[in-house]
Design a protein around this motif. Structure first.
Motif, PDB file in Angstrom:
ATOM      1  N   CYS A  89     -93.050  10.096 160.041  1.00  0.00           N
ATOM      2  CA  CYS A  89     -94.397  10.904 160.409  1.00  0.00           C
ATOM      3  C   CYS A  89     -95.375  10.138 161.196  1.00  0.00           C
ATOM      4  CB  CYS A  89     -95.038  11.133 158.996  1.00  0.00           C
ATOM      5  SG  CYS A  89     -94.099  12.096 157.852  1.00  0.00           S
TER       6      CYS A  89
ATOM      7  N   CYS B 251     -92.813  18.938 159.063  1.00  0.00           N
ATOM      8  CA  CYS B 251     -91.826  17.703 158.989  1.00  0.00           C
ATOM      9  C   CYS B 251     -90.583  18.200 158.356  1.00  0.00           C
ATOM     10  CB  CYS B 251     -92.427  16.452 158.182  1.00  0.00           C
ATOM     11  SG  CYS B 251     -93.613  15.649 159.111  1.00  0.00           S
TER      12      CYS B 251
ATOM     13  N   HIS C 135     -97.541  14.365 150.482  1.00  0.00           N
ATOM     14  CA  HIS C 135     -96.698  14.806 151.790  1.00  0.00           C
ATOM     15  C   HIS C 135     -95.130  14.642 151.743  1.00  0.00           C
ATOM     16  CE1 HIS C 135     -96.463  16.052 156.043  1.00  0.00           C
ATOM     17  NE2 HIS C 135     -95.706  14.676 156.353  1.00  0.00           N
TER      18      HIS C 135
ATOM     19  N   GLU D 150     -92.250  17.764 150.940  1.00  0.00           N
ATOM     20  CA  GLU D 150     -90.979  17.764 152.015  1.00  0.00           C
ATOM     21  C   GLU D 150     -89.662  17.832 151.249  1.00  0.00           C
ATOM     22  OE1 GLU D 150     -90.128  15.325 155.539  1.00  0.00           O
ATOM     23  OE2 GLU D 150     -92.358  14.828 155.455  1.00  0.00           O
TER      24      GLU D 150
HETATM   25 ZN    ZN Z   1     -94.636  14.130 157.956  1.00  0.00          ZN
END
Ligand code: ZN
Length: 492
Positions: free
Chosen positions: A31, A226, A251, A255
């Motif tokens: 990231c 992502c 985050h 994902e």
């Molecule tokens: Zn990310």
């Protein structure tokens, strides 16, 4: 020597033998930054950490596809699902187009990363360039039954997902804990539950960054990019996903849920997280007055800094701690790193000219240091141990230089390879005094050549004088004779 690489997997919380999906190729997704401000210390650590990982795999003979994204849309204030887009806010304050803000800070970020001697990633996808792919992921999550639409926005249904899969596997947070730690919705929210997160947000009238979608004119949720871009460039499953520890929740947790819901696999074989940077024991933050950008660090222009620190000092300092340990910045520790780096760089120069005695027996310690360095790097990227072994090597180099130890040509080749392959190649450490003074160096060299021509002319050696003039002209430098000698300038 074995090339077995052991990597700490944040998901299983164990060190595992690294086995790539494809035997000769490694896929890494990291990231990257949200480009709405200058790169700071918090960017330097993942930048350097994953660069060393990238370099190590290359050194071990793998092909590596290293993908690091640029977040230029959808990252809202406080990492939340409400509030203004960070880039749009900056654009509003500075009266710029959001893409001007993103472009400006992307270039600044690249510049800082180049100074830190990090290699550019193989692919650097932008979130705003992958809106179609992100909408496709939302559609798949919808089809799988884990998303709902509410007033034009789309949310991920965490509790529904948790009935079939487990939500919270990476951070180890149970859904019950999360519920008790979350504020009740205030009745204004479009979400069914405070745990749900945005996949697509309907844009309000004043929101500039917007794209059409089946649900509304809007923009993707931050976590979505992502999932979409890692699948596009690395496949449904790939080897390593990296990022800062602060990204683990929500985050990366989101994902995993998005990947599982949209493509039936969590997608990532090894999760890797670097620890954070503190400054004199405190978290870095604008409100603490200790928010230091990389530019300020390199120029020394921050009240907390006693001096400027070169990018290579910062890189070396980061490598002196293990990436999973916290790292505390202070003037004292940076000054110590500066001294250590200088010693290492001096040895890197000295080792090129070490005397060799063909009859000298092999020095066992050199082979031992070499194997310790490789063991350390292959043991979850243990750079501090590798660095301390390099200082043992520096001690030996100095002894050889002082003729207290004799080496044969094989040992000299081993020492040279360690400086080339490890110090420069894997750790990416170079003498950055050369870069800072390259202009001075060019000026000095040209002056030296011109002085030689003046001397040739004084000796009536016209052939040499003309040869120098023509050679300089060929590389774009013109000489003008003056009564005291000569001046030079670049040919326009
Ligand atoms: Zn990310």
């Amino acid at each position: 020597m074995s090339n077995n690489f052991y990597l700490y997997n944040t998901l299983t919380r164990t060190k595992e033998l690294f086995k790539p999906i494809n035997p000769d190729r490694v896929g890494i997704y990291v990231c990257g930054p949200t480009v709405y401000g200058d790169a700071h210390l918090g960017h330097a650590r993942p930048g350097v950490t994953y660069d060393v990982l990238f370099r190590l795999f290359k050194h071990l003979g793998y092909k590596v596809r290293y993908v690091r994204n640029i977040t230029d849309v959808g990252h809202l204030e406080n990492d939340a699902d409400e509030g203004e887009d960070k880039i749009a806010k900056k654009a509003r304050l500075e009266q710029l187009e959001p893409m001007e803000v993103a472009q400006f800070y992307t270039l600044r970020y690249h510049d800082a990363m180049r100074k830190l001697n990090t290699l550019p990633p193989s692919i650097e996808p932008h979130a705003s360039g992958h809106i179609i792919e992100q909408i496709e992921v939302v559609k798949k999550i919808f089809d799988a039954g884990y998303a709902y639409e509410s007033n034009g926005s789309v949310y991920f249904d965490v509790q529904k997902y948790n009935q079939d899969h487990k939500y919270g596997v990476l951070s180890g947070r149970s859904i019950e804990d999360q519920i008790s730690n979350t504020r009740e919705l205030d009745g204004q929210s479009d979400k069914h539950s405070p745990l749900d997160f945005a996949l697509w947000k309907k844009a309000s009238a004043e929101h500039i960054m917007r794209w059409p979608s089946p649900w509304s004119d809007g923009f993707p949720g931050w976590h979505l990019e992502c999932s979409a871009m890692s699948e596009k460039y690395l496949g449904k499953e790939f080897d390593i996903h990296g990022g800062g520890m602060d990204l683990m929740f929500p985050h990366h947790e989101c994902e995993i849920a998005q990947n599982t819901a949209s493509r039936g696999t969590s997608g990532v074989h090894y999760w890797m997280h670097n620890n954070m940077i503190t400054i004199e024991g405190k978290k870095m933050g604008k409100s603490y007055g200790n928010f230091i950008t990389l530019d300020e660090l390199f120029s020394g222009s921050h009240p907390k800094l006693q001096q400027a620190y070169s990018p290579m000092t910062v890189r070396f300092f980061i490598l002196q701690a293990h990436y999973r340990s916290p790292l505390d910045f202070s003037n004292e520790s940076l000054q110590a790193a500066e001294k250590g780096l200088k010693r290492l760089m001096q040895a890197a120069k000295d080792q090129l000219n070490l005397p060799v005695q063909e009859s000298a027996p092999a020095v066992a310690e050199i082979a031992t240091i070499k194997s310790h360095i490789y063991e350390a790097l292959l043991d979850d990227l243990n750079t501090p141990i590798a660095v301390s072994e390099l200082f043992n090597l520096v001690t030996i180099v100095n002894k050889i230089k002082d003729k207290a130890v004799e080496i044969n040509a094989d040992d000299k080749a081993t020492i040279n390879a360690l400086f080339e392959d490890i110090v420069k190649g894997v750790l990416g450490l170079e003498d950055d005094r050369a870069e800072g003074s390259s202009e001075d160096m060019i000026n000095g060299l040209v002056q030296m050549v011109i002085d030689a021509r003046v001397a040739a002319k004084a000796n009536k050696d016209w052939a040499t004088s003309d040869k120098i003039r023509d050679a300089l002209k060929a590389i774009g430098i013109q000489i003008k004779d003056t009564k005291d000698g000569a001046e030079w300038s670049y040919i326009e």
